[in-house]
Design an enzyme around this catalytic site. Structure first.
Site, PDB file in Angstrom:
ATOM      1  N   ASN A  91       0.784  -1.272  -0.159  1.00 38.90           N
ATOM      2  CA  ASN A  91      -0.157  -0.002   0.242  1.00 38.90           C
ATOM      3  C   ASN A  91       0.930   1.319  -0.105  1.00 38.90           C
ATOM      4  O   ASN A  91       0.383   2.064  -0.513  1.00 38.90           O
ATOM      5  CB  ASN A  91      -1.071   0.032   1.265  1.00 38.90           C
ATOM      6  CG  ASN A  91      -0.243  -0.024   2.638  1.00 38.90           C
ATOM      7  OD1 ASN A  91       0.770  -0.736   2.760  1.00 38.90           O
ATOM      8  ND2 ASN A  91      -0.885   0.584   3.643  1.00 38.90           N
TER       9      ASN A  91
ATOM     10  N   GLY B 106       2.014  -6.458   7.211  1.00 39.81           N
ATOM     11  CA  GLY B 106       1.069  -6.629   6.054  1.00 39.81           C
ATOM     12  C   GLY B 106      -0.181  -7.323   6.959  1.00 39.81           C
ATOM     13  O   GLY B 106      -0.323  -6.496   8.094  1.00 39.81           O
TER      14      GLY B 106
ATOM     15  N   THR C  66      -2.970  -9.416   8.947  1.00 40.31           N
ATOM     16  CA  THR C  66      -3.195 -10.106  10.381  1.00 40.31           C
ATOM     17  C   THR C  66      -2.760 -11.748   9.961  1.00 40.31           C
ATOM     18  O   THR C  66      -2.148 -12.315  10.898  1.00 40.31           O
ATOM     19  CB  THR C  66      -4.162  -9.797  11.159  1.00 40.31           C
ATOM     20  OG1 THR C  66      -4.243  -8.376  11.177  1.00 40.31           O
ATOM     21  CG2 THR C  66      -4.358 -10.604  12.412  1.00 40.31           C
ATOM     22  N   ALA C  67      -3.394 -12.402   9.274  1.00 44.80           N
ATOM     23  CA  ALA C  67      -3.171 -13.775   8.998  1.00 44.80           C
ATOM     24  C   ALA C  67      -1.814 -14.061   8.660  1.00 44.80           C
ATOM     25  O   ALA C  67      -1.489 -15.308   8.993  1.00 44.80           O
ATOM     26  CB  ALA C  67      -4.204 -13.960   7.656  1.00 44.80           C
ATOM     27  N   THR C  68      -1.375 -13.337   7.578  1.00 44.57           N
ATOM     28  CA  THR C  68       0.107 -13.532   7.375  1.00 44.57           C
ATOM     29  C   THR C  68       0.950 -13.301   8.568  1.00 44.57           C
ATOM     30  O   THR C  68       1.743 -14.040   8.599  1.00 44.57           O
ATOM     31  CB  THR C  68       0.588 -12.566   6.420  1.00 44.57           C
ATOM     32  OG1 THR C  68      -0.334 -12.529   5.065  1.00 44.57           O
ATOM     33  CG2 THR C  68       1.833 -12.838   5.447  1.00 44.57           C
TER      34      THR C  68
ATOM     35  N   GLU D  77       3.545  -5.445  12.464  1.00 45.04           N
ATOM     36  CA  GLU D  77       2.532  -4.525  12.040  1.00 45.04           C
ATOM     37  C   GLU D  77       1.489  -4.868  11.205  1.00 45.04           C
ATOM     38  O   GLU D  77       1.804  -5.045   9.823  1.00 45.04           O
ATOM     39  CB  GLU D  77       3.452  -3.263  11.180  1.00 45.04           C
ATOM     40  CG  GLU D  77       4.462  -2.636  12.162  1.00 45.04           C
ATOM     41  CD  GLU D  77       4.025  -1.937  13.483  1.00 45.04           C
ATOM     42  OE1 GLU D  77       2.810  -1.468  13.539  1.00 45.04           O
ATOM     43  OE2 GLU D  77       4.787  -1.496  14.377  1.00 45.04           O
TER      44      GLU D  77
ATOM     45  N   CYS E  91      -3.243   1.483   6.269  1.00 36.04           N
ATOM     46  CA  CYS E  91      -3.642   0.496   7.461  1.00 36.04           C
ATOM     47  C   CYS E  91      -4.280   1.567   8.715  1.00 36.04           C
ATOM     48  O   CYS E  91      -4.804   0.997   9.566  1.00 36.04           O
ATOM     49  CB  CYS E  91      -2.570   0.003   7.898  1.00 36.04           C
ATOM     50  SG  CYS E  91      -1.120   0.980   8.412  1.00 36.04           S
TER      51      CYS E  91
ATOM     52  N   GLU F 261       7.320   0.253  16.000  1.00 35.63           N
ATOM     53  CA  GLU F 261       8.305   1.045  15.016  1.00 35.63           C
ATOM     54  C   GLU F 261       8.548   2.301  15.382  1.00 35.63           C
ATOM     55  O   GLU F 261       7.800   2.714  16.284  1.00 35.63           O
ATOM     56  CB  GLU F 261       8.079   0.759  13.736  1.00 35.63           C
ATOM     57  CG  GLU F 261       7.728  -0.762  13.034  1.00 35.63           C
ATOM     58  CD  GLU F 261       7.683  -0.895  11.824  1.00 35.63           C
ATOM     59  OE1 GLU F 261       6.920  -0.266  11.148  1.00 35.63           O
ATOM     60  OE2 GLU F 261       8.368  -1.836  11.211  1.00 35.63           O
TER      61      GLU F 261
HETATM   62  P1  NAD Z   1       0.206  -9.534   3.099  1.00 34.12           P
HETATM   63  O1  NAD Z   1       0.224 -10.076   4.592  1.00 34.12           O
HETATM   64  O2  NAD Z   1      -0.557 -10.478   1.931  1.00 34.12           O
HETATM   65  O3  NAD Z   1       1.781  -9.431   2.461  1.00 34.12           O
HETATM   66  C1  NAD Z   1       2.566  -8.515   3.026  1.00 34.12           C
HETATM   67  C2  NAD Z   1       4.050  -9.133   2.762  1.00 34.12           C
HETATM   68  O4  NAD Z   1       4.203 -10.438   3.053  1.00 34.12           O
HETATM   69  C3  NAD Z   1       4.161  -9.114   1.302  1.00 34.12           C
HETATM   70  O5  NAD Z   1       5.533  -8.925   0.994  1.00 34.12           O
HETATM   71  C4  NAD Z   1       3.926 -10.649   0.872  1.00 34.12           C
HETATM   72  O6  NAD Z   1       4.676 -11.259  -0.279  1.00 34.12           O
HETATM   73  C5  NAD Z   1       4.547 -11.562   2.359  1.00 34.12           C
HETATM   74  N1  NAD Z   1       4.010 -12.678   2.649  1.00 34.12           N
HETATM   75  C6  NAD Z   1       2.920 -13.098   2.232  1.00 34.12           C
HETATM   76  N2  NAD Z   1       3.017 -14.315   2.928  1.00 34.12           N
HETATM   77  C7  NAD Z   1       4.077 -14.591   3.487  1.00 34.12           C
HETATM   78  C8  NAD Z   1       4.610 -15.706   4.153  1.00 34.12           C
HETATM   79  N3  NAD Z   1       3.991 -16.814   4.317  1.00 34.12           N
HETATM   80  N4  NAD Z   1       5.871 -15.682   4.672  1.00 34.12           N
HETATM   81  C9  NAD Z   1       6.428 -14.736   4.478  1.00 34.12           C
HETATM   82  N5  NAD Z   1       6.157 -13.295   3.815  1.00 34.12           N
HETATM   83  C10 NAD Z   1       4.717 -13.490   3.244  1.00 34.12           C
HETATM   84  O7  NAD Z   1      -0.457  -8.206   3.019  1.00 34.12           O
HETATM   85  P2  NAD Z   1      -0.640  -6.922   1.893  1.00 34.12           P
HETATM   86  O8  NAD Z   1      -2.003  -7.424   1.231  1.00 34.12           O
HETATM   87  O9  NAD Z   1       0.520  -6.894   1.053  1.00 34.12           O
HETATM   88  O10 NAD Z   1      -1.026  -5.759   2.480  1.00 34.12           O
HETATM   89  C11 NAD Z   1      -2.233  -5.142   3.237  1.00 34.12           C
HETATM   90  C12 NAD Z   1      -2.060  -5.377   4.780  1.00 34.12           C
HETATM   91  O11 NAD Z   1      -1.036  -4.955   5.325  1.00 34.12           O
HETATM   92  C13 NAD Z   1      -3.203  -4.975   5.317  1.00 34.12           C
HETATM   93  O12 NAD Z   1      -3.937  -5.937   6.388  1.00 34.12           O
HETATM   94  C14 NAD Z   1      -2.774  -3.628   6.021  1.00 34.12           C
HETATM   95  O13 NAD Z   1      -3.819  -3.441   7.161  1.00 34.12           O
HETATM   96  C15 NAD Z   1      -1.221  -4.201   6.517  1.00 34.12           C
HETATM   97  N6  NAD Z   1      -0.654  -2.995   6.630  1.00 34.12           N
HETATM   98  C16 NAD Z   1      -0.473  -2.608   7.972  1.00 34.12           C
HETATM   99  C17 NAD Z   1       0.400  -1.633   8.509  1.00 34.12           C
HETATM  100  C18 NAD Z   1       1.003  -1.267   9.877  1.00 34.12           C
HETATM  101  O14 NAD Z   1       1.967  -0.521   9.963  1.00 34.12           O
HETATM  102  N7  NAD Z   1       0.150  -2.003  10.776  1.00 34.12           N
HETATM  103  C19 NAD Z   1       0.810  -0.664   7.457  1.00 34.12           C
HETATM  104  C20 NAD Z   1       0.581  -0.980   6.170  1.00 34.12           C
HETATM  105  C21 NAD Z   1      -0.281  -2.052   5.646  1.00 34.12           C
END
Ligand code: NAD
Length: 478
Positions: A149, A225, A227-229, A247, A281, A459
């Site tokens: 994002n 990324g 929450t499930a990841t 995060e 987020c 962070e």
């Molecule tokens: P995502 O969890 O699908 O992917 C995030 C990253 O993790 C990507 O680089 C992806 O390739 C990697 N990834 C996916 N599965 C993995 C695994 N099993 N092992 C290691 N790496 C893996 O998230 P997204 O769709 O890219 O981003 C959207 C999410 O991020 C939303 O839920 C958003 O709220 C969250 N987000 C949180 C913050 C925060 O600061 N809290 C900031 C921005 C986005």
């Protein structure tokens, strides 16, 4: 554009020579190739980072700082190219990438390059008995994994403190938006960053990301990324006793009391709802409005939202660009359908639209929905798109219960001119970040992160520097 991995100071193709398509969200076209890296690439990158660690971690802070400042300056010098690449890759308005994403990436490096010049260790005086002092030692090879994002903004937010505190890094940007991370590789080479200190490996989460998380020579992980990841990463990392910063997602409340500065609140609430197509987020996706001003707010807000121009990211008057991908657009539209099925009324937006000449892009008009219960799925699950709900409330107790009802606890906004109430409500909300009468006003020194299922750790400022170090206490008897 065919992207390459940056390993041991060299841009190189993935070992298996397999690539993924890179889509432009504004047109729906494939415009580039991304390395589909495997465990073989991660092994090379981790080995390079491990080899670079002894020299980088013992380099005087002033010298490390000077190299990181050069990277910051390199980002600044390339800001137009980076902003265009970010907008094309992500679908966000070009002006937003120019104004927010790229300057922030530059500032992330400058902030941590200078922070290490001012960091001090602690001593604990025991009087005539002696004293303790604490050394903060870099840990080793850090894994940094970021989402799509705010691509370069969040990527550098992790890499900069990890490198500044003396770690070497293997970083994986999102496979959905890899372009600016790739461009950063050349900036690091030009800045004279020693080979292996930072390695950038492209690929999917399940393949590249998982290989990085599970690598035995990676003791510390910083992840942003979903929450499930985050849960999957925690499951993998916990038995290996890796240090983890997570995060994760949010479902943030925006609480509007009747005594707020209405015009200020209205203008900011349009931004906090739909900036970056609602894909931040920190966006306030659940808007709670005190009943005496509910109808006034609803009318004024919907009128403003209808005026937001949805269109191609490079058009200067575009306020809402394209969503990041086709699957994400379909997810967002499915939540609008769910909201209707749950009894909600869509007051505006929530439809796929087809700007002339860009009919295959991923555009959705910003949606405002009312009439939903606070505990329905639409109000409990993260949509992460241009969709907000509005809900009236009568008492402070009621709005606090609704605000705190989700599994998330990332950010919240409170609008009131009553200071006592503002501080009371701020203290009672389960969120790591609270904004009073503003939104997304950032000071890089402050702790940043979420409670509950929005994350683990913080962070920002010295929190991030300390995360990437081991505290070692030394006790001296006098
Ligand atoms: P995502 O969890 O699908 O992917 C995030 C990253 O993790 C990507 O680089 C992806 O390739 C990697 N990834 C996916 N599965 C993995 C695994 N099993 N092992 C290691 N790496 C893996 O998230 P997204 O769709 O890219 O981003 C959207 C999410 O991020 C939303 O839920 C958003 O709220 C969250 N987000 C949180 C913050 C925060 O600061 N809290 C900031 C921005 C986005």
């Amino acid at each position: 554009m065919i992207l390459a991995n940056y390993i041991n100071g060299v841009l190189q193709p993935p070992v298996a020579k397999v690539y993924l398509d890179n889509f432009c969200p504004a047109t729906g076209e494939v415009y580039g190739k991304i390395p589909a890296s495997t465990a073989a690439d991660i092994d090379l990158a981790v080995a390079a980072a491990k080899e670079a660690f002894p020299k980088w971690s013992t380099m005087p802070a002033a010298k490390r700082s000077a190299i990181l400042m050069k990277i910051s300056e390199g980002i600044n010098a390339q800001r137009d190219v980076l902003a265009e690449a970010e907008s094309k890759d992500n679908g966000k308005p070009l002006w937003l990438a120019q104004k927010v994403d790229i300057p922030r990436a530059r500032d992330n490096f400058a902030f941590y390059a200078t922070a290490i010049l001012h960091d001090t260790s602690e001593t604990h005086d025991m009087g005539s008995a002696g004293f303790n002092y604490t050394l903060r030692k870099p840990i080793g090879v850090a894994a940094c994994i970021s989402p799509w994002n705010l691509p370069l903004y969040l990527f550098t937010w992790k890499i900069a403190p990890a490198l500044a505190s003396g770690n070497t890094v293997v970083a994986k940007p999102s496979e959905v938006t890899p372009a600016t991370a790739y461009l950063l590789s050349q900036i690091c080479i030009d800045a004279g960053l020693p080979p292996g200190v930072l390695n950038i490996v492209h690929g999917t989460g399940p393949d590249t990301g998982a290989a990085l998380i599970g690598h035995p020579d990676v003791p510390v992980i910083s992840f942003t990324g979903g929450t499930a990841t985050g849960a999957a990463i925690a499951r993998e990392a916990a038995p290996m006793f890796k240090k983890l910063s997570l995060e994760l997602g949010g479902k943030n409340p925006n609480i509007i009391f009747a005594d707020c500065d209405f015009d200020d609140m209205l203008q900011t609430t349009v931004q906090s709802s739909f900036a970056n197509q609602g894909q931040i987020c920190l966006c306030g996706s659940r808007i709670f409005v005190e009943r005496p001003i509910y109808e006034k707010f609803k009318t004024a807000f919907v009128e403003r939202v209808k005026q937001l121009k949805v269109g191609h990211p490079t058009a200067p008057d575009t306020k809402v660009g394209a969503l990041v991908s086709q699957p994400h657009m379909e997810k967002v539209l499915s939540y609008v359908a769910l909201a209707k099925a749950e009894g909600g009324t869509v007051l505006c937006g929530g439809e796929q639209i087809y700007p002339e000449g860009f009919e295959n892009g991923y555009y959705v008009s910003p949606a405002v929905i009312e009439g939903l219960s606070f505990d329905c799925r639409t109000n409990q699950e993260e949509i992460f798109g241009p969709v907000v709900t509005i809900t009236p409330f009568d008492t402070e107790e009621e709005v606090l219960a609704m605000a705190n009802s989700t599994k998330y606890g990332l950010a919240a906004t409170i609008w009131t001119e009553n200071l006592k109430k503002a501080h009371r409500v701020a203290a009672a909300i389960d969120s790591g970040i609270i904004w009073i009468n503003c939104w997304l006003v950032r000071d890089l020194r402050t702790p940043f992160g979420g409670m509950k299922q929005s994350g683990v750790g913080r962070e920002g400022g010295f929190e991030a520097l300390h995360f990437f170090t081991e505290a070692k206490n030394i006790c001296v008897k006098l």
